[in-house]
Design a protein around this motif. Structure first.
Motif: not given
Length: 417
Positions: A217-221
């Motif tokens: 899963r790609n997450v933006f942080v």
């Protein structure tokens, strides 16, 4: 004997009162059929209609009873029964607590004449081999006092059925039905539901959720996109937490990070759980997290998922869910609904106060070695107590139903003038 007879009478009355509550507002044939199904299922701890007939003890051939029950199962269940059941479930369940969503299966490896029999992965086999069977979608809440599973939606389906679109459609249909009765609950999903469509669906309906996500899963942080697995490996866990894992209390470490996902740019919380397995768990939630207690509450809420797993085991191994012999999908689903109603009645007895005489008699008949406070899942014990008490019944429930008779049955001769 006097006490066992009294217990049998009280339990019959409890079952019939519950059946009458569920079938209120329906035709009389469905009222009697609901009582027959619940009594037969609880007395036999089975989903086989011939065993229902043995428990009902009707003064006719067993074959005739089985044919009557199987014919009625193929009819459309009145919506009033479903509405009454969900209203009752809302009374005994925690409406602001967690609601668990999961999928299971029914395996029919030797089946040939079942309607639209497809291929599913056998979750109970070590290699998850493909077998002939059906998919089952289940949504359960938990009861208020004893935290026992209460089914809100359960549907058996096959990909071979004409007009079938996708498993997601079945899931979303069940969620919409649950939203109307449990609007304030937190919906908990395993990693099989890590998909953008689900996030968009839950945001559209403005519902809280907890989803276990996958490593890819790609997450933006912090201004850049990262794989969730890469981000997880950068943390070790700052908060200590104890959860029920593998049947015992286990110490773990927890971290919480602000992230965004590809489904939307809304702010979410990524809760990382370390120390329970080789691969740390990653939980994505939109619940408000303001302090340490909120973080730990998210973790503990997710780990309550074992209750829906036990719900599946109870249906399969104690109540013979996979042994059902009806062949039509509508009959299977109706039988499944009655099975969930019977389990909910077990939950209702578990919710009674310890001073309840009926509850005490049921627990005593189970003759369990462990004390009640040592057991978290009580439905196995209560179901066994039901079966042993009803096994002492000499008659079924036919005499409990009033059979209408003509007002005047004596011979009469009208006068003709």
């Amino acid at each position: 004997m006097r006490h066992s007879t009294t217990d049998t009478y009280q339990l019959k009355r409890e079952i019939l009162a519950f059946a009458h509550h569920l079938s209120a507002g329906t035709p009389k044939d469905w009222q009697k059929f609901t009582a027959d199904m619940l009594f037969g299922m609880l007395a036999s701890s089975s989903c086989i209609l011939s065993r229902f007939a043995d428990a009902l003890k009707e003064p006719i051939r067993k074959q005739n009873t089985v044919e009557r029950l199987s014919r009625k199962l193929t009819e459309h269940m009145p919506e009033a029964i479903r509405h009454n059941y969900l209203s009752f479930a809302r009374e005994i369940a925690d409406t602001a607590g967690p609601v668990f969503v999961d999928a299971s299966d029914i395996i029919k490896p030797y089946g040939k004449a079942f309607e639209d029999l497809g291929l599913v992965r056998d979750g109970s086999s070590p290699d998850a081999a493909l077998q002939k069977g059906y998919h089952v979608m289940e949504i359960t809440a938990v009861s208020r006092r004893k935290q026992q599973p209460v089914s809100l939606f359960s549907h058996i389906f096959s990909a071979r059925t004409q007009g079938f679109t996708s498993i997601n459609d079945v899931t979303f249909h069940g969620l919409r039905q649950s939203f109307s009765y449990f609007p304030n609950a937190t919906y908990v999903f395993d990693r099989g539901y890590d998909m953008n469509k689900l996030f968009a669906f839950m945001y559209t309906h403005n519902k809280q959720f907890i989803v276990r996500i996958k490593e890819n899963r790609n997450v933006f942080v912090k201004g850049k996109w990262l794989r969730a697995g890469v981000l997880r490996d950068r943390y070790k866990g700052k908060l200590n937490c104890r959860v029920l894992f593998g049947g015992k209390e286990t110490e773990c470490r927890v971290s919480c990070i602000n992230v965004q996902v590809t489904a939307s740019r809304r702010r979410l919380k990524l809760v990382l759980v370390y120390g329970l397995s080789d691969s740390p768990m990653m939980l994505l939630t939109n619940r408000p997290v303001k302090n340490k207690d909120d973080v730990l509450r998210v973790v503990r809420t997710y780990f309550m998922r074992w209750r829906i797993e036990e719900h599946f085991r109870l249906k399969k191994y104690q109540l013979g869910f996979e042994d059902m012999r009806v062949r039509k999908l509508k009959a299977m689903n109706n039988l499944n609904h009655f099975l969930n109603m019977a389990i909910t009645m077990l939950c209702a007895v578990a919710e009674k106060q310890p001073s309840s005489r009926l509850r005490a008699a049921v627990m005593k008949q189970a003759n369990a070695q462990k004390k009640e406070h040592q057991v978290l899942f009580l439905l196995y014990r209560i179901g066994l107590g039901f079966q042993r008490i009803l096994a002492q019944a000499r008659t079924g429930i036919r005499a409990w139903f009033h059979i209408g008779r003509p007002k005047h049955i004596q011979l009469s001769f009208p006068l003709l003038c």
